[in-house]
Design an enzyme around this catalytic site. Structure first.
Site, PDB file in Angstrom:
ATOM      1  N   GLU A  68       0.857  -1.187   0.000  1.00 22.16           N
ATOM      2  CA  GLU A  68       0.000   0.000   0.000  1.00 22.16           C
ATOM      3  C   GLU A  68       0.886   1.227   0.000  1.00 22.16           C
ATOM      4  O   GLU A  68       1.830   1.324   0.775  1.00 22.16           O
ATOM      5  CB  GLU A  68      -0.841   0.044   1.275  1.00 22.16           C
ATOM      6  CG  GLU A  68      -2.131  -0.718   1.196  1.00 22.16           C
ATOM      7  CD  GLU A  68      -2.883  -0.620   2.521  1.00 22.16           C
ATOM      8  OE1 GLU A  68      -3.640  -1.537   2.804  1.00 22.16           O
ATOM      9  OE2 GLU A  68      -2.687   0.370   3.263  1.00 22.16           O
ATOM     10  N   ASP A 121      -5.799   9.532   9.856  1.00 19.07           N
ATOM     11  CA  ASP A 121      -4.518   8.971  10.255  1.00 19.07           C
ATOM     12  C   ASP A 121      -4.018   9.554  11.562  1.00 19.07           C
ATOM     13  O   ASP A 121      -4.313  10.691  11.903  1.00 19.07           O
ATOM     14  CB  ASP A 121      -3.489   9.215   9.153  1.00 19.07           C
ATOM     15  CG  ASP A 121      -3.719   8.312   7.968  1.00 19.07           C
ATOM     16  OD1 ASP A 121      -3.617   7.080   8.149  1.00 19.07           O
ATOM     17  OD2 ASP A 121      -4.029   8.818   6.879  1.00 19.07           O
TER      18      ASP A 121
END
Lengths: 279, 374
Positions: A54, A65
């Site tokens: 990824e 995040d």
């Protein structure tokens, strides 16, 4: 997916099944800490044991995040990383590796600005296999999800512990490739989940979908990887890897000579934890 | 998504419940001090020599700004939903103070996320929030301003959604926030309409309000949108100038994009990275704008202008000396537009400007800008 031939992602999960082991999905942010070092890390991930890679597309406001990945984004942006460069990074990788699936992960605004259809075309030509766009819910599928599906790029969705059965049907409608199960309620890299909770959740998911399931968020150690790779079909390691990158910077924020090797040896230790066959 | 869907559902139910409105009205009257006056600013009108200027005095609300209209509405909703913890983001600190205030009133723990840069320049509001019992969490990530505080609050919320209600301070964020905040702030425009009809027997010719995220402006504008004879101007912060990279004018100087769960005009670079906003007024310092304003711009119903730091400062001084009102730097931007618009209008024509906050919090910033030691 268009056509009858299996995609790179499908072939990869097929391989994992035949080897009777869980897969390792590694996450790095494109251009972190700088474009050159980042490309070196990317180039070594597959042979160090990453089954799927990824790549985070840096964004100034990565609200899903935690601090580690946000800092990675900021390092990459400070060193001039752009979406165009992220796509060329994938293209360069693809020139030497035809097998390891690449999933781009990020937020919609940079893509929106780039132009959705232009992005899909360029992503396909660069050898991108799937997309995870965290701020595009199924309500907005016409924006990018449907064009991606049409171009044969997997649309991979996050499923959270808070996702209800009813919601799940909608979330899974255009999903392909695999499902990314978020093992905690929250943001990346902050805590780890209890195995039993995750097991129950994965059983619930399997009733709704035959897609492989990768488990992520809060997976740090080889032990975590072994456990989650066993419960699901693959384990995703992101923040922990990004922390290794941060630890390899000198006082000026520049990459030290040992950074790349320190990240890759960490990946090898994670891969080793998955090597004993399942069951 | 499940968290905003749950919120939307709860808000729809509350809207249909007369008891919810009744409770809101009770606290609006007795706690906030509504309705706020609609005041004819005669001296300023005379000084500018044109239109008749009215101020909607939302700076006289409890806590000194319009922000509390919204925090009251949202905390009543939080109570209905049985949430035991409140979080909020704040830029200038006005929304943080308004949130901490209602949390103290209803005895709910309160966490306010605030950029480190804003904490520095708004120290009095940080102390106010603490006095009111809130925990102020400094946000160092990104540029350490409002957008980063919003990111951090969203991060908290997705991890704590079971027991936590997120009170967003402006008409931004994911649906239903922009609509919900607008509804709670529309009390400003509804009162204005009644008051101007009583005072003048007709609707105003021009409405003016400043815009950061856009909550006070949409609150004033919304009840007038269907009254086509009413011209409407929203005023963005041009900072050092819209042609520099130091401004906060997302509509005038930004491009369409997607941030915080809505599509709107954003300050961003050519790669879609969100750039920093600048304004002398911390409350206008947001790189986005409520999506409804973006729509009102595109359909042409509302005109959007931009006013620089210097123009706002001049307006600030003029308001102090002519009306004896120290305005916040945010409505000083609206006032600067009044100064531009009023002189060319007829004396029978009416302008209503939203005086959305008082200026006590800004005196140190103004002193510094004027080179005065306090």
């Amino acid at each position: 997916m268009s056509g009858t031939t299996a995609s790179r992602v499908e072939r990869r999960f097929e391989m994992l099944r035949s080897q009777q082991r869980g897969g390792l999905v590694t996450f790095i942010t494109a251009g972190d800490p700088d474009p050159v070092t980042s490309a070196q890390i990317l180039g070594g991930l597959a042979e160090s044991g990453a089954d799927i890679i990824e790549i985070g597309m840096p964004f100034s406001d990565p609200m899903a995040d935690g601090p580690a990945i946000q800092a990675a984004s900021q390092r990459a942006l400070a060193n001039g990383m752009t979406l165009t460069q992220t796509l060329s990074m994938v293209k360069n990788f693809r020139a030497t590796d035809q097998d390891t699936p690449i999933i781009l992960m990020g937020y919609y605004n940079p893509i929106y600005r780039y132009g959705s259809q232009r992005f899909i075309n360029d992503a396909r030509h660069s050898g991108v296999d799937g997309l995870i766009i965290v701020d595009l819910p199924p309500e907005e599928d016409s924006e990018l999800c449907l064009p991606a599906c049409e171009a044969g790029i997997h649309w991979i969705r996050l499923v959270a512990p808070t996702t209800s059965d009813q919601r799940l049907e909608r979330v899974l409608t255009h999903s392909s490739g695999f499902i990314y199960y978020v093992s905690i309620t929250g943001i990346t890299g902050t805590q780890s989940a209890a195995g039993t909770d995750v097991e129950d959740a994965i059983q619930r998911l399997r009733k709704h979908s035959n897609l492989p399931i990768a488990i992520g968020f809060g997976i740090t150690t080889p032990e975590d990887v072994a456990m989650m790779g066993n419960i699901g079909d693959a384990a995703v390691v992101g923040s922990a890897l990004v922390n290794r990158i941060e630890a390899g910077l000198d006082d000026n924020g520049d990459a030290t000579a040992s950074l790349v090797e320190s990240v890759l040896s960490y990946v090898r230790s994670l891969e080793a934890a998955l090597r004993p066959p399942k069951g | 998504m499940p968290l905003v869907l749950e919120l939307e559902n709860a808000y729809n139910l509350a809207q249909q419940d007369p008891d919810f409105q009744k409770e809101f009205d009770y606290y609006a009257d007795h706690y906030i001090g509504r309705p706020s006056p609609l005041y004819h600013a005669k001296s300023l009108s005379q000084h500018l020599g044109g239109a008749k200027i009215y101020f909607k005095r939302d700076e006289l609300n409890h806590t000194g700004a319009h922000k509390i209209n919204n925090t009251l509405g949202q905390i009543l909703l939080a109570k209905r939903m049985g949430k035991g913890r409140i979080i909020a983001e704040t830029g200038a600190g006005q929304h943080g103070v308004a949130t901490a205030t209602v949390c103290a009133l209803f005895d709910l723990p309160c966490v306010v996320y605030m950029g480190t840069k804003d904490i520095e320049r708004q120290a009095p509001n940080v102390f106010r929030m603490k006095l009111l019992g809130a925990e102020v969490v400094p946000v160092t990530s990104g540029s350490g301003t409002l957008k980063d505080a919003l990111n951090e609050a969203l991060r908290d919320w997705v991890a704590t959604v079971d027991d936590t209600f997120y009170i967003i301070g402006t008409v931004a964020g994911p649906h239903p926030y922009p609509a919900m905040v607008r509804d709670f702030q529309s009390i400003i425009g509804r009162e204005t309409k009644e008051q101007i009809l009583r005072a003048e027997g007709r609707l105003p010719d021009l409405l003016i309000a400043c815009i950061g995220g856009g909550s006070n402006a949409i609150g004033l504008f919304h009840p007038f949108l269907d009254d086509e004879e009413v011209r409407i101007i929203g005023v963005e912060a041009a900072g050092l100038g819209v042609d520099t990279n130091k401004h906060a004018a997302s509509l005038t100087g930004g491009e369409p994009g997607v941030l915080h769960g809505n599509r709107t005009y954003l300050l961003q670079d050519e790669d879609g990275q969100i750039t920093e906003a600048h304004s002398i007024s911390a409350g206008l310092d947001y790189p986005g704008i409520g999506p409804e304003h973006a729509w009102l711009k595109d359909v042409g119903r509302v005109e959007y202008q931009a006013v620089t730091d210097d123009e706002a400062l001049e307006a600030f001084k003029l308001c102090c000396s002519t009306e004896g009102i120290i305005p916040a730097l945010e409505p000083s931007h609206a006032l600067a537009q009044v100064i531009k618009s009023a002189p060319s209008m007829d004396p029978e024509q009416i302008i209503v400007m939203n005086m959305c906050g008082r200026g006590d919090k800004d005196i140190f910033t103004v002193a510094e800008a004027l080179g005065v030691e306090v």
